[in-house]
Design a protein around this motif. Structure first.
Motif, PDB file in Angstrom:
ATOM      1  N   ASP A  68       0.843  -1.192   0.000  1.00  0.00           N
ATOM      2  CA  ASP A  68       0.000   0.000   0.000  1.00  0.00           C
ATOM      3  C   ASP A  68       0.881   1.245   0.000  1.00  0.00           C
ATOM      4  OD1 ASP A  68      -2.378   1.456  -0.047  1.00  0.00           O
ATOM      5  OD2 ASP A  68      -2.438   1.597   2.140  1.00  0.00           O
ATOM      6  N   ALA A  69       1.860   1.252  -0.925  1.00  0.00           N
ATOM      7  CA  ALA A  69       2.862   2.321  -0.993  1.00  0.00           C
ATOM      8  C   ALA A  69       2.591   3.250  -2.166  1.00  0.00           C
ATOM      9  CB  ALA A  69       4.259   1.709  -1.130  1.00  0.00           C
ATOM     10  N   ILE A  70       3.169   4.420  -2.094  1.00  0.00           N
ATOM     11  CA  ILE A  70       3.102   5.409  -3.153  1.00  0.00           C
ATOM     12  C   ILE A  70       4.430   5.351  -3.911  1.00  0.00           C
ATOM     13  CG2 ILE A  70       2.954   7.875  -3.668  1.00  0.00           C
ATOM     14  CD1 ILE A  70       1.436   8.123  -0.950  1.00  0.00           C
ATOM     15  N   VAL A  71       4.359   5.300  -5.232  1.00  0.00           N
ATOM     16  CA  VAL A  71       5.563   5.296  -6.055  1.00  0.00           C
ATOM     17  C   VAL A  71       5.869   6.743  -6.437  1.00  0.00           C
ATOM     18  CG1 VAL A  71       6.643   4.444  -8.160  1.00  0.00           C
ATOM     19  CG2 VAL A  71       4.989   3.013  -6.956  1.00  0.00           C
ATOM     20  N   VAL A  72       7.076   7.218  -6.113  1.00  0.00           N
ATOM     21  CA  VAL A  72       7.498   8.578  -6.428  1.00  0.00           C
ATOM     22  C   VAL A  72       8.289   8.520  -7.729  1.00  0.00           C
ATOM     23  CG1 VAL A  72       8.805  10.582  -5.645  1.00  0.00           C
ATOM     24  CG2 VAL A  72       7.592   9.144  -3.976  1.00  0.00           C
ATOM     25  N   THR A  73       7.698   9.071  -8.805  1.00  0.00           N
ATOM     26  CA  THR A  73       8.333   8.987 -10.118  1.00  0.00           C
ATOM     27  C   THR A  73       7.719   9.993 -11.082  1.00  0.00           C
ATOM     28  OG1 THR A  73       8.844   7.507 -11.983  1.00  0.00           O
ATOM     29  CG2 THR A  73       6.742   7.169 -10.867  1.00  0.00           C
ATOM     30  N   ARG A  74       8.480  10.325 -12.127  1.00  0.00           N
ATOM     31  CA  ARG A  74       7.954  11.143 -13.223  1.00  0.00           C
ATOM     32  C   ARG A  74       7.174  10.286 -14.213  1.00  0.00           C
ATOM     33  NH1 ARG A  74      13.647  13.293 -13.694  1.00  0.00           N
ATOM     34  NH2 ARG A  74      13.635  14.977 -12.199  1.00  0.00           N
ATOM     35  N   ASP A  75       7.429   9.002 -14.198  1.00  0.00           N
ATOM     36  CA  ASP A  75       6.894   8.077 -15.187  1.00  0.00           C
ATOM     37  C   ASP A  75       5.388   7.876 -14.987  1.00  0.00           C
ATOM     38  OD1 ASP A  75       6.432   6.085 -17.034  1.00  0.00           O
ATOM     39  OD2 ASP A  75       8.140   4.867 -16.413  1.00  0.00           O
ATOM     40  N   THR A  76       4.597   8.320 -15.936  1.00  0.00           N
ATOM     41  CA  THR A  76       3.140   8.217 -15.828  1.00  0.00           C
ATOM     42  C   THR A  76       2.627   6.805 -16.095  1.00  0.00           C
ATOM     43  OG1 THR A  76       2.882   8.901 -18.127  1.00  0.00           O
ATOM     44  CG2 THR A  76       2.784  10.634 -16.444  1.00  0.00           C
ATOM     45  N   ILE A  77       3.477   5.898 -16.547  1.00  0.00           N
ATOM     46  CA  ILE A  77       3.043   4.526 -16.843  1.00  0.00           C
ATOM     47  C   ILE A  77       2.445   3.853 -15.612  1.00  0.00           C
ATOM     48  CG2 ILE A  77       5.217   3.309 -16.395  1.00  0.00           C
ATOM     49  CD1 ILE A  77       2.889   2.659 -19.359  1.00  0.00           C
ATOM     50  N   PHE A  78       2.881   4.258 -14.437  1.00  0.00           N
ATOM     51  CA  PHE A  78       2.382   3.638 -13.208  1.00  0.00           C
ATOM     52  C   PHE A  78       0.888   3.885 -13.012  1.00  0.00           C
ATOM     53  CE2 PHE A  78       6.891   3.717 -12.600  1.00  0.00           C
ATOM     54  CZ  PHE A  78       7.139   2.506 -11.999  1.00  0.00           C
ATOM     55  N   GLU A  79       0.389   4.999 -13.528  1.00  0.00           N
ATOM     56  CA  GLU A  79      -1.041   5.289 -13.426  1.00  0.00           C
ATOM     57  C   GLU A  79      -1.864   4.272 -14.219  1.00  0.00           C
ATOM     58  OE1 GLU A  79      -1.190   9.306 -14.755  1.00  0.00           O
ATOM     59  OE2 GLU A  79      -0.428  10.073 -12.849  1.00  0.00           O
ATOM     60  N   ARG A  80      -1.312   3.760 -15.305  1.00  0.00           N
ATOM     61  CA  ARG A  80      -2.035   2.761 -16.098  1.00  0.00           C
ATOM     62  C   ARG A  80      -2.206   1.462 -15.322  1.00  0.00           C
ATOM     63  NH1 ARG A  80       0.077   2.458 -22.029  1.00  0.00           N
ATOM     64  NH2 ARG A  80      -1.982   1.532 -22.318  1.00  0.00           N
ATOM     65  N   TYR A  81      -1.329   1.229 -14.355  1.00  0.00           N
ATOM     66  CA  TYR A  81      -1.439   0.048 -13.493  1.00  0.00           C
ATOM     67  C   TYR A  81      -2.271   0.327 -12.251  1.00  0.00           C
ATOM     68  CZ  TYR A  81       2.176  -2.294 -16.177  1.00  0.00           C
ATOM     69  OH  TYR A  81       2.889  -2.895 -17.178  1.00  0.00           O
ATOM     70  N   GLU A  82      -2.816   1.536 -12.159  1.00  0.00           N
ATOM     71  CA  GLU A  82      -3.583   1.966 -11.001  1.00  0.00           C
ATOM     72  C   GLU A  82      -2.762   1.915  -9.720  1.00  0.00           C
ATOM     73  OE1 GLU A  82      -7.296  -0.149 -10.926  1.00  0.00           O
ATOM     74  OE2 GLU A  82      -7.789   0.453 -12.966  1.00  0.00           O
ATOM     75  N   ALA A  83      -1.471   2.195  -9.874  1.00  0.00           N
ATOM     76  CA  ALA A  83      -0.593   2.336  -8.706  1.00  0.00           C
ATOM     77  C   ALA A  83      -0.608   3.801  -8.301  1.00  0.00           C
ATOM     78  CB  ALA A  83       0.831   1.894  -9.043  1.00  0.00           C
ATOM     79  N   GLU A  84      -0.673   4.059  -7.007  1.00  0.00           N
ATOM     80  CA  GLU A  84      -0.667   5.450  -6.552  1.00  0.00           C
ATOM     81  C   GLU A  84       0.708   6.037  -6.827  1.00  0.00           C
ATOM     82  OE1 GLU A  84      -1.922   8.191  -2.747  1.00  0.00           O
ATOM     83  OE2 GLU A  84      -2.024   6.024  -2.572  1.00  0.00           O
ATOM     84  N   ARG A  85       0.722   7.213  -7.466  1.00  0.00           N
ATOM     85  CA  ARG A  85       1.974   7.829  -7.907  1.00  0.00           C
ATOM     86  C   ARG A  85       2.033   9.258  -7.411  1.00  0.00           C
ATOM     87  NH1 ARG A  85       4.079  10.960 -12.348  1.00  0.00           N
ATOM     88  NH2 ARG A  85       1.962  11.429 -13.025  1.00  0.00           N
ATOM     89  N   LEU A  86       3.207   9.646  -6.897  1.00  0.00           N
ATOM     90  CA  LEU A  86       3.477  11.027  -6.521  1.00  0.00           C
ATOM     91  C   LEU A  86       4.446  11.572  -7.562  1.00  0.00           C
ATOM     92  CD1 LEU A  86       3.271  13.381  -4.485  1.00  0.00           C
ATOM     93  CD2 LEU A  86       5.245  12.385  -3.324  1.00  0.00           C
ATOM     94  N   PRO A  87       3.981  12.464  -8.442  1.00  0.00           N
ATOM     95  CA  PRO A  87       4.870  12.966  -9.495  1.00  0.00           C
ATOM     96  C   PRO A  87       5.951  13.881  -8.931  1.00  0.00           C
ATOM     97  CG  PRO A  87       2.665  13.945  -9.679  1.00  0.00           C
ATOM     98  CD  PRO A  87       2.634  12.991  -8.535  1.00  0.00           C
ATOM     99  N   VAL A  88       7.134  13.787  -9.501  1.00  0.00           N
ATOM    100  CA  VAL A  88       8.251  14.652  -9.107  1.00  0.00           C
ATOM    101  C   VAL A  88       8.777  15.399 -10.311  1.00  0.00           C
ATOM    102  CG1 VAL A  88       8.990  13.372  -7.090  1.00  0.00           C
ATOM    103  CG2 VAL A  88       9.869  12.735  -9.323  1.00  0.00           C
TER     104      VAL A  88
END
Length: 88
Positions: A68-88
């Motif tokens: 249940d973690a947030i992935v910190v990345t510029r890569d928007t591909i993670f949103e397609r996997y419905e992973a929570e992403r914090l954009p940097v």
């Protein structure tokens, strides 16, 4: 609150430690958790939709969901996997 997986920080620390023999103690010393890879996790990663074929990114999605973690990345591909992403 969910844990945060900072990809850039992890890669930076790993690149500094790559030549060292005792990698795991060094990772722990800088405050990183060492996550195990199990057959169950590998199965989950293999069953992810093929939005992206990068095995490291697919593993991050699997671990982020498991923790249940947030992935910190510029890569928007993670949103397609419905992973929570914090954009940097």
């Amino acid at each position: 609150m969910a844990d945060v997986v900072n990809i850039h920080e992890a890669k930076t620390h790993l690149s500094r430690l790559v030549e060292r023999v005792e990698l795991v103690p060094e990772l722990v010393a800088v405050g990183m958790d060492v996550l195990s890879i199990t057959a169950g996790h590998a199965t989950i990663a293999a069953r992810l939709p093929l939005h992206h074929r990068d095995p490291f990114d697919r593993w991050l999605v699997t671990q982020a969901r498991r923790l249940d973690a947030i992935v910190v990345t510029r890569d928007t591909i993670f949103e397609r996997y419905e992973a929570e992403r914090l954009p940097v």
